[in-house]
Structure formats: structure tokens, C-alpha cells
Write a protein that holds these residues in place. Structure first.
Motif, PDB file in Angstrom:
ATOM      1  N   THR A 162      -6.002   0.924   1.381  1.00 29.09           N
ATOM      2  CA  THR A 162      -6.521   0.018   0.354  1.00 29.09           C
ATOM      3  C   THR A 162      -5.491  -0.104  -0.763  1.00 29.09           C
ATOM      4  O   THR A 162      -4.601   0.727  -0.895  1.00 29.09           O
ATOM      5  N   LEU A 163      -5.644  -1.182  -1.546  1.00 23.23           N
ATOM      6  CA  LEU A 163      -4.749  -1.361  -2.688  1.00 23.23           C
ATOM      7  C   LEU A 163      -5.514  -1.086  -3.966  1.00 23.23           C
ATOM      8  O   LEU A 163      -6.624  -1.571  -4.139  1.00 23.23           O
ATOM      9  N   GLU A 200      -1.245  -1.575  -7.566  1.00 19.08           N
ATOM     10  CA  GLU A 200      -0.569  -2.045  -6.349  1.00 19.08           C
ATOM     11  C   GLU A 200      -0.837  -3.531  -6.120  1.00 19.08           C
ATOM     12  O   GLU A 200       0.053  -4.288  -5.747  1.00 19.08           O
ATOM     13  N   GLY A 222       0.611   4.421  -1.032  1.00 14.10           N
ATOM     14  CA  GLY A 222       0.164   5.728  -0.559  1.00 14.10           C
ATOM     15  C   GLY A 222      -0.376   5.727   0.876  1.00 14.10           C
ATOM     16  O   GLY A 222      -0.888   6.721   1.351  1.00 14.10           O
ATOM     17  N   ASP A 241       0.846  -1.194   0.000  1.00 13.19           N
ATOM     18  CA  ASP A 241       0.000   0.000   0.000  1.00 13.19           C
ATOM     19  C   ASP A 241       0.888   1.252   0.000  1.00 13.19           C
ATOM     20  O   ASP A 241       1.175   1.837   1.042  1.00 13.19           O
ATOM     21  N   THR A 251      -3.030   4.389   1.959  1.00 20.06           N
ATOM     22  CA  THR A 251      -4.441   4.758   1.929  1.00 20.06           C
ATOM     23  C   THR A 251      -5.300   3.729   2.647  1.00 20.06           C
ATOM     24  O   THR A 251      -6.498   3.928   2.805  1.00 20.06           O
TER      25      THR A 251
HETATM   26 MG    MG Z   1      -3.224   2.469  -1.621  1.00 20.95          MG
END
Ligand code: MG
Ligand code: FAD
Ligand code: MG
Ligand code: MG
Ligand code: MG
Length: 544
Positions: free
Chosen positions: A366-367, A371, A362, A360, A364
Motif C-alpha cells: 500500500t502507499l 509515498e 517499504g 511503494d 507493504t
Molecule cells: Mg508502502
């Protein structure tokens, strides 16, 4: 000291000191290799780093091409043709060889204790120290402590074993041909029992059957009718590691050939005249007279390794465990490969949180699709079980899951990710105890050593997860090129990658060519091929 081609053929011992990159002279590191079998020989033949001083300790001064060992038992191939003296390789590479057996490994002092027999049968003992130890001592035949097996049965592991079996088969026929024996006595002497329905036991039974049908019938026509081969297997089927089609074919062929196949039967004891088996379903014990027993029920751990495992806190385990870089767990600078060790694979689920957060980018939570793709590629390298899983097209489900869970906005959170990979670890399987595995591991480890200096300068591996900061190499990956099961009568079953199964005469020719090409030198290759040709033309030699 990197004299390249010129040094290669010189007899001189290479200097004991190496130069560092900034021109300083340092003592060379001592690499001690235990064993000259599939793992050890492969390591030695690929090892090419002049900064190490290599010493080899093995009780056997030759490499043995084990896949052709069953053919030695009936004289199809001569024992000499499948051994490669290791002195040649030692001279070529400037390595040092000592004919001895390692009897103790002491990782706390980095010393091994060795024993060698000189001509007078007096043991000579000595110590040897190492900086790096490569353990490739293989395994020993496993008797499961069945009483009488050590004393009365033959094993099929070393060249000497095959020659003994060959002499014993011929002796049985000579003894059975003596005048004034009763029919019962002849039947007993000519009852050959093979224990173990794995590839070796099956191939040996097939070779023995060929010999009886093709040669013995001509040489000992009077006693041929009394011969019998029994193959005993404790499991439900023979060749149970192969495809079901191969098992079925082999069982049918043996039935047609008149080999007495007894599955679900466990041997409980052997004495000088009889072998006793227990029928697993009923518990009934039956004893039968025999002339010769060959024991081939898999391999167990050598005493020296058992003792070593106790020292390093692996006493509870059944086999010596290494990580995927072949480093023995629980001690430093010791590597192990081949039949003597097994790789302790990491589970994806144990590392799942680390994998996810690393992927991951960034942060965030989530992928995204990109990614996700790249993490799958990475974990395929790191966790072999994922690739198997992918092959089964299950990962397509993951991709679908990815879509359905989030609609157009294709992002996965950790829960979905976990769910998608939850079954991956069930694909984990220990690598089999085969020459294919041992030789690939030897080559892999040698290559790691060959690029050691380069990697020390640039210590970045493909992936680095929790607790693995020191690794600079990709973990060992096994590539399966297929397996063969010769079934006699010039027929072989082959199981090749991609679920490809082929049985019959054509695979016999494939078998001939694969094994001829795998032989380690042109010398052994030409000897084996000429043995095969001689057998086709003149039949087998039956002198003992
Ligand atoms: Mg992400
Ligand atoms: P090994 O090849 O057994 O080598 C061990 C070496 O260590 C030997 O040189 C031994 O002398 C030495 N040693 C032993 N004790 C010590 C000690 N204390 N100190 C120092 N050195 C020691 N595999 C396949 O893939 N395909 C096949 O067709 C096939 N057919 C086979 C047929 C038979 C009859 C047998 C017995 C095996 C067969 N195998 C086959 C399996 C294969 O031979 C083994 O998996 C392989 O030999 C393992 O390699 P290794 O280096 O671990 O051990
Ligand atoms: Mg070896
Ligand atoms: Mg070997
Ligand atoms: Mg192994």
C-alpha cells in the motif's frame, strides 16, 4: 576547440576532432539536420556542443516566420521582412549548410541521399553520412487527393506562395477592370474562395476582406461591388480548435463583413473555372465559378518521410512516431520534431503496476500519504496527461478517495490507485502542428545534446520505469502560451492559458507585440514593425 566568444565570429571551419575527458582525440560525431524551419532553426540556434560537427541540409536557405505569412498576401508585410537568411547563423556557429533536398533516408547505412538544383535546372545528387540525424522537414499541404487542387488552387505555406497569391489577387482586379466584360464575368473573376476554416484559412479570409474594404474600394472603385469571398469548411464550425466563444465571435463577424461562410461543405473537385462542393447533410453537389481558390485544409506527410516510415516498420501509421525524447521509434540515432512527427505518449494504465511498486518504498503493498504525494509528482513529470487531469481538480477526488477508503489510516492499495487514475489516459492529446510546438522541441533537443557528456557520466534520470533504463533526460514537455486568431479589422481573438479569452482591438495590440517579440532577429523585427507603420500611414501597396 571550445574557443567560446572568440570562435563565435571567426569564419574558420572548426576542427573535425574532439577531445574526450581523458584527453584523447576522437573524430567528432556528425549531426545532420534536415530543414531550416521552426524546428530546425530553433535546434540550430540553441545547439552549443563543440564535440559535434553540425551539417544542415535544406532546400531553403532561410527561416520563414510563418505566422505573418497571411499578412504578405495582401501587402501588409513584405516577404523579405519575415525571412531570416540562415547563412548568418551557420557562420556564427561554425555549422555547414548545403542547399539541397533530402530524398531518401537509409538508417541501415546511416546515409541520406540528397538532390540539389543548380542554376541550369540539372539535378545534382549526392550522399551524406551521419552519426545522428535530426529530421525537421515539416509537412506539405494536404489536398486529400481532391481532383484539380494541385493544378488550380493556391497553397499558403511558403514565402513564394504568399507572393503568388498577392500577384493573383491584383491580377484578378486588373482583369475584372478590363472594358467589355459582362457583369457575370466580372463576378466570376472577383469571386475568391478560401477552403479550410482553420486559423490560416480564417486569417487569410480576414486579411483579404480588409484589403478589399480598405484599399480596393479606393483603387478599383468600379469593380468593387462585384467582389465576393467564400469560406468553405467541411466541419460544423470554423476555428473548431479554439474556445466556443471565439468561434461564435468569428462566425458573427464574418457574417457582418459579408464573407460568405459555408460550413458542412466539402470540396469535391476544382477545374479551371469552377469549384464543386458537396453539402454533407444532403449529398447535393453544387458548382460555382471562381476567380481564385486558396487551399488551406491542414498538412500531410512528405514523400521522403513516407518512404522512411516503410523502411522502419511504421508504414501503417499516419505520421512518423517518436518517443517523448523525440527519438524515432524503430531505428537508432534518428530524432524527429515539428510538423513531421508526433510523440507517441505512454499510457499510465500500461505502466500502473510498475509505477505502484516503485512508489511503494517499504514494499507493504500500500502507499501512505507521503509515498502517494511523491508518486503523483513523479508521474506528472513523466506523463503529461496527469497534469491536465490534476488541473481539472479530479485528483482532489483521489485524495478524498484515499481518505474515505481507509479512514484515518491513509493508505491506498493498488486497486484504489488504479481506480483513481483510470480516466487519466483519456486526457491524452497529440500536440498540434504549430510553430510553438516545433520551436520548443528544437530547443529541448538542442539542450539534450548540449549536456550529453555530462549525462553520460551520470546516467540517472528523474524516473526510470520498465524498458527505459537508458534514458537520462527528462522527456519533452510542451508549454502552451496561448493562441491567436486575427479576424481582420484590427481585431484579434486570443486564447491564453487558464481559460482566458479576449477578443477585440486590445488583443490586436497584444498580437502585434507578441509577434514582434517572437521574430528571430532585430533585423526582421525592425522590418516588420516598419511595414506595419507604413501600412498605417500609406495603406497597402497594390502593384503586382
Ligand atoms: Mg508502502
Ligand atoms: P517548417 O517550419 O515547415 O520547416 C520545414 C523545413 O524543412 C523548411 O526549411 C523546408 O524547406 C525544409 N525541407 C522540406 N523538405 C525537405 C527535405 N526533403 N529535405 C530537407 N529539408 C526539407 N504556428 C503557430 O504556432 N502560430 C501561428 O500563428 C502559425 N501561423 C501559421 C501560418 C501559416 C500561413 C502557416 C503555413 C503555418 C502557420 N503555423 C503557425 C504553423 C507553423 O508554421 C508550423 O507548425 C511550423 O512551421 C512547423 O515547423 P517545422 O520545423 O516542423 O516545419
Ligand atoms: Mg524545421
Ligand atoms: Mg517555418
Ligand atoms: Mg509534431
Amino acid at each position: 576547440c571550445s574557443g567560446g566568444g572568440l570562435l563565435v565570429f571567426s569564419d574558420s571551419v572548426p576542427p573535425r576532432r574532439a577531445l574526450t575527458s581523458d584527453g584523447q582525440e576522437v573524430p567528432k560525431k556528425k549531426v545532420v539536420v534536415l530543414g531550416s524551419g521552426w524546428g530546425g532553426y530553433s535546434f540550430l540556434s540553441h545547439f552549443n556542443n563543440p564535440n559535434y560537427d553540425v551539417k544542415v541540409v535544406s532546400p531553403r536557405n532561410f527561416f520563414l516566420f510563418t505566422p505573418l505569412l497571411p499578412s504578405v498576401t495582401n501587402g501588409t508585410v513584405e516577404a523579405r521582412s519575415i525571412v531570416e537568411p540562415i547563412r548568418g547563423l551557420m557562420r556564427k556557429k561554425g555549422f555547414e549548410y548545403t542547399e539541397a533536398e533530402c530524398v531518401e533516408i537509409d538508417p541501415s547505412t546511416k546515409k541520406i541521399h540528397c538532390r540539389s538544383k543548380d542554376g541550369s535546372n540539372v539535378d545534382k545528387e549526392f550522399d551524406m553520412d551521419y552519426d545522428i540525424l535530426v529530421v525537421a522537414v515539416g509537412a506539405k499541404p494536404n489536398t486529400f487527393n481532391t481532383p484539380g487542387v494541385e493544378e488550380h488552387a493556391h497553397f499558403l505555406k511558403e514565402a513564394e506562395d504568399a507572393l503568388k497569391i498577392r500577384r493573383s489577387v491584383i491580377n484578378c482586379f486588373e482583369r475584372a477592370s478590363l472594358p467589355s466584360l459582362t457583369e457575370e464575368e466580372r463576378k466570376k473573376i472577383l469571386h475568391f474562395v478560401v477552403v479550410g476554416g482553420g486559423p490560416t484559412g480564417v486569417e487569410f479570409s480576414a486579411e483579404l476582406h480588409d484589403f478589399l474594404v480598405e484599399d480596393v474600394a479606393k483603387i478599383y472603385p468600379k469593380v468593387q461591388e462585384f467582389t465576393r469571398i467564400t469560406l468553405l469548411e467541411a466541419g460544423d464550425h470554423i476555428l473548431n480548435m479554439f474556445d466556443k466563444r471565439i468561434t461564435a465571435f468569428a462566425e458573427e463577424k464574418f457574417q457582418r463583413d459579408g464573407i460568405d461562410l459555408k460550413t458542412k461543405n466539402m470540396v469535391v473537385g476544382v477545374n479551371a473555372d469552377e469549384i464543386s462542393t458537396k453539402e454533407i447533410a444532403t449529398g447535393k453537389i453544387v458548382s460555382e465559378p471562381y476567380g481564385m481558390v486558396v487551399w488551406s485544409t491542414g498538412v500531410g506527410i512528405r514523400p521522403v518521410i513516407k518512404e522512411f516510415m516503410h523502411r522502419i516498420g511504421q508504414g501503417q501509421r499516419r505520421v512518423l512516431a517518436t518517443d517523448e525524447w523525440l527519438r524515432v521509434e524503430g531505428c537508432d540515432s534518428v530524432y524527429a520534431l515539428g510538423d513531421t512527427a508526433t510523440i507517441n505518449q505512454r499510457r499510465v494504465m500500461e505502466d500502473i503496476a510498475a509505477i505502484f511498486s516503485k512508489a511503494d518504498k517499504g514494499e507493504t503493498g500500500t502507499l501512505n500519504k507521503k509515498e502517494f504525494k511523491s508518486v503523483v509528482k513523479d508521474i506528472c513529470q513523466r506523463y503529461p496527461q496527469v497534469e491536465l487531469y490534476l488541473k481539472k481538480k479530479k485528483l482532489r477526488n483521489i485524495a478524498n478517495l484515499l481518505k474515505s477508503a481507509n479512514g484515518d489510516d491513509t493508505e491506498v492499495n493498488i486497486e484504489t490507485f488504479k481506480q483513481a487514475l483510470s480516466e487519466v489516459d483519456t486526457q491524452m492529446k497529440n500536440l498540434p502542428a504549430t510553430a510553438q510546438v516545433a520551436s520548443q522541441q528544437g530547443k529541448y533537443l538542442a539542450k539534450c545534446f548540449n549536456k550529453m557528456e555530462k549525462c553520460e557520466k551520470k546516467p540517472e534520470g528523474p524516473l526510470r520505469f520498465r524498458g527505459e533504463g537508458r534514458h537520462r533526460f527528462q522527456p519533452f514537455r510542451y508549454r502552451h502560451f496561448g493562441s491567436f486568431a486575427p479576424l481582420g479589422g484590427e481585431q484579434t481573438a486570443a486564447e491564453l492559458p487558464g481559460d482566458w479569452v479576449s477578443i477585440g482591438h486590445s488583443s490586436q495590440w497584444l498580437w502585434y507585440s507578441v509577434y514582434a517579440s517572437k521574430l528571430v532577429s532585430w533585423r526582421t523585427r525592425s522590418l516588420v514593425v516598419s511595414d506595419w507603420v507604413r501600412r498605417f500611414i500609406f495603406g497597402r501597396d497594390s502593384s503586382s
